[in-house]
Design a protein around this motif. Structure first.
Motif, mmCIF file in Angstrom:
data_model
loop_
_atom_site.group_PDB
_atom_site.id
_atom_site.type_symbol
_atom_site.label_atom_id
_atom_site.label_comp_id
_atom_site.label_asym_id
_atom_site.label_seq_id
_atom_site.Cartn_x
_atom_site.Cartn_y
_atom_site.Cartn_z
ATOM 1 N N ASN A 59 -2.232 -5.146 -4.697
ATOM 2 C CA ASN A 59 -2.321 -3.862 -4.378
ATOM 3 C C ASN A 59 -3.546 -3.643 -3.602
ATOM 4 O OD1 ASN A 59 -2.811 -1.062 -4.311
ATOM 5 N ND2 ASN A 59 -3.118 -0.806 -6.545
ATOM 6 N N LEU A 60 -3.457 -3.333 -2.215
ATOM 7 C CA LEU A 60 -4.619 -2.984 -1.385
ATOM 8 C C LEU A 60 -4.973 -1.650 -1.247
ATOM 9 C CD1 LEU A 60 -5.817 -5.006 0.598
ATOM 10 C CD2 LEU A 60 -4.310 -4.002 2.485
ATOM 11 N N ASN A 61 -4.378 -0.410 -1.817
ATOM 12 C CA ASN A 61 -4.730 0.811 -1.890
ATOM 13 C C ASN A 61 -6.255 1.039 -2.130
ATOM 14 O OD1 ASN A 61 -2.348 1.802 -1.394
ATOM 15 N ND2 ASN A 61 -1.731 1.860 -3.477
ATOM 16 N N ALA B 131 0.825 -1.094 0.083
ATOM 17 C CA ALA B 131 -0.109 0.123 -0.136
ATOM 18 C C ALA B 131 1.005 1.292 -0.019
ATOM 19 C CB ALA B 131 -0.851 -0.194 1.129
ATOM 20 N N ASN B 132 0.164 2.179 -0.621
ATOM 21 C CA ASN B 132 1.035 3.442 -0.556
ATOM 22 C C ASN B 132 0.297 4.436 0.379
ATOM 23 O OD1 ASN B 132 1.964 6.041 -1.318
ATOM 24 N ND2 ASN B 132 1.993 6.049 -3.459
ATOM 25 N N PRO B 133 0.843 4.692 1.415
ATOM 26 C CA PRO B 133 0.057 5.571 2.556
ATOM 27 C C PRO B 133 -0.362 7.021 2.085
ATOM 28 C CG PRO B 133 2.231 5.257 3.366
ATOM 29 C CD PRO B 133 2.190 4.257 2.244
ATOM 30 N N ASP B 134 0.705 7.709 1.450
ATOM 31 C CA ASP B 134 0.335 9.053 0.754
ATOM 32 C C ASP B 134 -0.700 9.128 -0.249
ATOM 33 O OD1 ASP B 134 2.320 10.300 2.668
ATOM 34 O OD2 ASP B 134 3.703 10.156 1.012
ATOM 35 N N ALA C 119 -8.940 -2.968 8.548
ATOM 36 C CA ALA C 119 -10.177 -3.590 8.195
ATOM 37 C C ALA C 119 -10.229 -4.133 6.519
ATOM 38 C CB ALA C 119 -11.260 -2.402 7.977
ATOM 39 N N ALA C 120 -9.122 -3.407 5.907
ATOM 40 C CA ALA C 120 -9.046 -3.877 4.564
ATOM 41 C C ALA C 120 -8.022 -5.087 4.523
ATOM 42 C CB ALA C 120 -8.183 -2.694 3.842
ATOM 43 N N MET C 121 -7.092 -4.999 5.550
ATOM 44 C CA MET C 121 -6.245 -6.460 5.552
ATOM 45 C C MET C 121 -7.137 -7.734 5.989
ATOM 46 S SD MET C 121 -2.791 -4.921 7.396
ATOM 47 C CE MET C 121 -2.229 -6.608 7.663
ATOM 48 N N ALA C 122 -8.027 -7.557 6.967
ATOM 49 C CA ALA C 122 -9.040 -8.470 7.374
ATOM 50 C C ALA C 122 -9.809 -8.807 6.067
ATOM 51 C CB ALA C 122 -9.935 -7.735 8.508
ATOM 52 N N LYS C 123 -10.273 -7.829 5.447
ATOM 53 C CA LYS C 123 -11.123 -8.288 4.224
ATOM 54 C C LYS C 123 -10.379 -9.065 3.201
ATOM 55 C CE LYS C 123 -14.378 -5.568 3.362
ATOM 56 N NZ LYS C 123 -15.184 -4.364 3.158
ATOM 57 N N ARG C 124 -9.272 -8.688 2.984
ATOM 58 C CA ARG C 124 -8.467 -9.677 1.951
ATOM 59 C C ARG C 124 -7.611 -10.627 2.468
ATOM 60 N NH1 ARG C 124 -6.924 -6.379 -2.754
ATOM 61 N NH2 ARG C 124 -5.380 -7.598 -2.980
ATOM 62 N N GLY C 125 -7.626 -10.878 3.862
ATOM 63 C CA GLY C 125 -6.971 -12.005 4.429
ATOM 64 C C GLY C 125 -5.561 -11.593 4.436
ATOM 65 N N VAL C 126 -5.028 -10.475 4.619
ATOM 66 C CA VAL C 126 -3.586 -9.927 4.445
ATOM 67 C C VAL C 126 -3.081 -10.214 5.827
ATOM 68 C CG1 VAL C 126 -1.961 -8.261 3.670
ATOM 69 C CG2 VAL C 126 -4.001 -8.652 2.321
ATOM 70 N N LYS C 127 -1.846 -10.833 5.985
ATOM 71 C CA LYS C 127 -1.184 -10.751 7.319
ATOM 72 C C LYS C 127 0.006 -10.014 7.415
ATOM 73 C CE LYS C 127 -2.800 -15.179 8.741
ATOM 74 N NZ LYS C 127 -2.720 -16.366 9.171
ATOM 75 N N LEU C 128 0.634 -9.740 6.012
ATOM 76 C CA LEU C 128 1.625 -8.806 5.897
ATOM 77 C C LEU C 128 1.536 -7.720 4.785
ATOM 78 C CD1 LEU C 128 4.915 -8.235 6.438
ATOM 79 C CD2 LEU C 128 5.044 -9.885 4.404
ATOM 80 N N LEU C 129 1.813 -6.605 5.234
ATOM 81 C CA LEU C 129 1.414 -5.460 4.557
ATOM 82 C C LEU C 129 2.838 -4.668 4.205
ATOM 83 C CD1 LEU C 129 -0.615 -3.581 2.714
ATOM 84 C CD2 LEU C 129 -1.117 -2.318 4.792
ATOM 85 N N LEU C 130 3.114 -4.349 3.201
ATOM 86 C CA LEU C 130 4.382 -3.625 2.686
ATOM 87 C C LEU C 130 4.099 -2.288 2.302
ATOM 88 C CD1 LEU C 130 6.334 -6.493 0.722
ATOM 89 C CD2 LEU C 130 6.466 -6.081 3.212
ATOM 90 N N ASN C 131 5.108 -1.215 2.530
ATOM 91 C CA ASN C 131 4.936 0.057 1.991
ATOM 92 C C ASN C 131 5.458 -0.028 0.573
ATOM 93 O OD1 ASN C 131 5.580 2.647 1.028
ATOM 94 N ND2 ASN C 131 5.581 3.155 3.350
ATOM 95 N N GLN C 132 4.580 0.529 -0.282
ATOM 96 C CA GLN C 132 4.703 0.391 -1.960
ATOM 97 C C GLN C 132 6.231 1.059 -2.055
ATOM 98 O OE1 GLN C 132 1.363 1.965 -3.930
ATOM 99 N NE2 GLN C 132 2.338 1.189 -5.903
ATOM 100 N N GLU C 133 6.781 1.865 -1.474
ATOM 101 C CA GLU C 133 7.955 2.283 -1.784
ATOM 102 C C GLU C 133 9.155 1.178 -1.684
ATOM 103 O OE1 GLU C 133 8.748 5.687 0.533
ATOM 104 O OE2 GLU C 133 7.426 7.046 -0.321
ATOM 105 N N SER C 134 8.864 0.302 -0.973
ATOM 106 C CA SER C 134 9.706 -0.705 -0.646
ATOM 107 C C SER C 134 9.734 -1.914 -1.794
ATOM 108 C CB SER C 134 9.798 -1.264 0.806
ATOM 109 O OG SER C 134 8.692 -1.969 1.018
ATOM 110 N N VAL C 135 8.650 -1.885 -2.435
ATOM 111 C CA VAL C 135 8.531 -3.003 -3.426
ATOM 112 C C VAL C 135 9.002 -2.683 -4.622
ATOM 113 C CG1 VAL C 135 6.583 -4.154 -4.643
ATOM 114 C CG2 VAL C 135 6.027 -3.458 -2.412
ATOM 115 N N ILE C 136 10.031 -3.674 -5.091
ATOM 116 C CA ILE C 136 10.800 -3.588 -6.297
ATOM 117 C C ILE C 136 9.781 -3.919 -7.627
ATOM 118 C CG2 ILE C 136 12.708 -4.447 -7.787
ATOM 119 C CD1 ILE C 136 14.121 -5.083 -5.086
#
Length: 229
Positions: A175-177, A43-46, A151-168
């Motif tokens: 994409n959880l945005n 996800a991209n917080p900004d 809530a978004a993580m629970a809805k998609r079953g996500v357990k590990l959320l990365l900052n989009q800036e760190s994704v190569i």
């Protein structure tokens, strides 16, 4: 500032972590990568904040509510810029003249520097209500962001959320945005753009609290002294 506030809010939501799986038999391990991938997203917080309805509507409303400040800023900026250009032109002409008066040049340079400082302070004072409005809206959104992310993580079953800036390499399936934006819109459909009287941004409040804490005198020791008897 917004970026720091939002990133900090997202960091709170990332605290869920990933459960460590137990060792499995070779056949079961073959299916593990697909299962693990479904539990990872980025996800991209900004970008989430700026895509929210509260942020976009607030930007539109601010142009109307603070129109006087916007207009005053543009008018005064143009006047100060013209004044600065006149001083700089006079300075360059005096410096290019034969046998320039160094004392006069120094005085002109000091005058230009003083105008730059005063102009910056004046323009900052004019735009302070606008800046405070932006910070007020950002705080309202950032306060709701951790709940939206969870809530978004629970809805998609996500357990590990990365900052989009760190994704190569990115894939839309991770994409959880959009999900976070939808949750954020539900939690905060609109934001107030005019801060209460006397309100200050969180960064200013925290800095003042630190200064007051550093300036506070140490409390006297109240430990009982041993009796001389």
């Amino acid at each position: 500032m917004t970026k720091l506030l939002v990133s900090a809010a997202l960091g709170l939501a990332l605290a869920a972590g990933v459960a460590t799986p137990a060792l499995a038999a070779p056949k079961a391990a073959a299916a593990a990568p697909a299962a693990a991938q479904s539990e990872i997203a980025y996800a991209n917080p900004d970008g989430v904040v700026q895509a929210s309805n509260a942020f976009r509507v607030a930007n539109q409303q601010r142009q109307v509510t603070y129109k006087a400040q916007f207009d005053q800023y543009e008018k005064r900026r143009g006047e100060l810029e013209a004044q600065m250009q006149g001083l700089q032109k006079a300075f360059e002409a005096a410096r290019s003249a034969p046998n320039p008066n160094q004392a006069s040049l120094q005085q002109q340079a000091q005058q230009i520097q003083a105008l730059q400082q005063s102009a910056q302070a004046e323009l900052q004072k004019i735009t302070q209500p606008i800046v405070y409005s932006q910070a007020y809206v950002s705080e309202q959104i950032s306060d709701k962001l951790p709940a939206a992310v969870n809530a978004a993580m629970a809805k998609r079953g996500v357990k590990l959320l990365l900052n989009q800036e760190s994704v190569i390499l990115e894939s839309p399936s991770y994409n959880l945005n959009p999900v976070i934006v939808a949750e954020l819109n539900a939690l905060l459909p609109t934001a107030q753009i005019v801060p209460p009287a006397g309100w200050e941004p969180r960064q200013v409040r925290e800095a003042r609290a630190q200064q007051q804490g550093a300036a506070a005198p140490a409390a006297p020791s109240t430990s009982a002294q041993p009796s001389g008897r």
